[in-house]
Motif scaffolding. Sequence first.
Motif, PDB file in Angstrom:
ATOM      1  N   LYS A 162       0.821  -1.215   0.000  1.00 49.20           N
ATOM      2  CA  LYS A 162       0.000   0.000   0.000  1.00 49.20           C
ATOM      3  C   LYS A 162       0.853   1.262   0.000  1.00 49.20           C
ATOM      4  CE  LYS A 162      -3.742   2.431   2.320  1.00 49.20           C
ATOM      5  NZ  LYS A 162      -3.294   3.663   1.734  1.00 49.20           N
ATOM      6  N   GLN A 163       1.879   1.290   0.848  1.00 44.92           N
ATOM      7  CA  GLN A 163       2.752   2.466   0.916  1.00 44.92           C
ATOM      8  C   GLN A 163       3.419   2.714  -0.433  1.00 44.92           C
ATOM      9  OE1 GLN A 163       5.615   3.399   4.334  1.00 44.92           O
ATOM     10  NE2 GLN A 163       7.018   2.615   2.779  1.00 44.92           N
ATOM     11  N   ALA A 164       3.858   1.648  -1.069  1.00 44.30           N
ATOM     12  CA  ALA A 164       4.503   1.780  -2.377  1.00 44.30           C
ATOM     13  C   ALA A 164       3.503   2.253  -3.430  1.00 44.30           C
ATOM     14  CB  ALA A 164       5.125   0.455  -2.790  1.00 44.30           C
ATOM     15  N   ASP A 185       0.870   4.082  -2.952  1.00 42.30           N
ATOM     16  CA  ASP A 185       0.603   5.499  -2.705  1.00 42.30           C
ATOM     17  C   ASP A 185       1.746   6.363  -3.240  1.00 42.30           C
ATOM     18  OD1 ASP A 185      -1.753   4.800  -1.487  1.00 42.30           O
ATOM     19  OD2 ASP A 185      -0.982   5.006   0.566  1.00 42.30           O
ATOM     20  N   ALA A 186       2.988   5.919  -2.996  1.00 41.44           N
ATOM     21  CA  ALA A 186       4.151   6.656  -3.482  1.00 41.44           C
ATOM     22  C   ALA A 186       4.183   6.667  -5.009  1.00 41.44           C
ATOM     23  CB  ALA A 186       5.434   6.049  -2.925  1.00 41.44           C
ATOM     24  N   LYS A 193      10.133   4.319  -0.264  1.00 44.65           N
ATOM     25  CA  LYS A 193       8.771   3.846  -0.031  1.00 44.65           C
ATOM     26  C   LYS A 193       8.337   2.861  -1.121  1.00 44.65           C
ATOM     27  CE  LYS A 193       7.305   7.961   2.436  1.00 44.65           C
ATOM     28  NZ  LYS A 193       6.523   9.213   2.376  1.00 44.65           N
TER      29      LYS A 193
END
Length: 199
Positions: free
Chosen positions: A149-151, A153-154, A194
């Motif tokens: 998820k973090q990736a 978003d980035a 990220k």
Amino acid sequence: SKEVLTLSGQVGVGPQELAEALYFVASSGFQGADAMTVLTASAKAAAAGLGDTRTIADLTTSILNAYQMKAGDAAHVTDILTQAVKDGKAEPDQLAGALGRVVPIAAAAGISLEEVAASVASMTRVGLNANESVTALRGIISALEKPGKQAKDALAGIGYSADDLRKSIKERGLLVTLQEMQLRTHGNLDVMGKIIPNI
């Protein structure tokens, strides 16, 4: 047996070593003339200093199967491996032993063998050993193929989706995709971290 003995005399590799390598070749699904083609390419690479014939035959058959190549491509495969040794700083036997861990994931991602070998060779030139290079490359490919998820978003922040990323890797290659990400992030290591954590 006769062909193995003849090959032994031609390449200067002992018949026992060739027989052991032939077992790996046959176990990988290559039979008859195809098996001898793969064995010959592996033995020539061994004689050139790439490592022992069994290790090379095992890696070569893994590559042929992962990339859905034919036995006739074995010499091309061993040429690429030999070039990676020349271009990098890894010991030949270490490189041959390590590459098998990244080939299946790279082939599935659509990354060419040439790019895999060049990437590992390049990483060894800047101080990583063969195992560290392969581990890093596996991590990069995994992070880009299945971003968390973090990736995601980035990636969205730089105008990429996970599908865009996978498509770019398949169509343009891993290096071009990483260069594009570098440009889009303006070299921001926090953002890159990220997308590709722990690498």
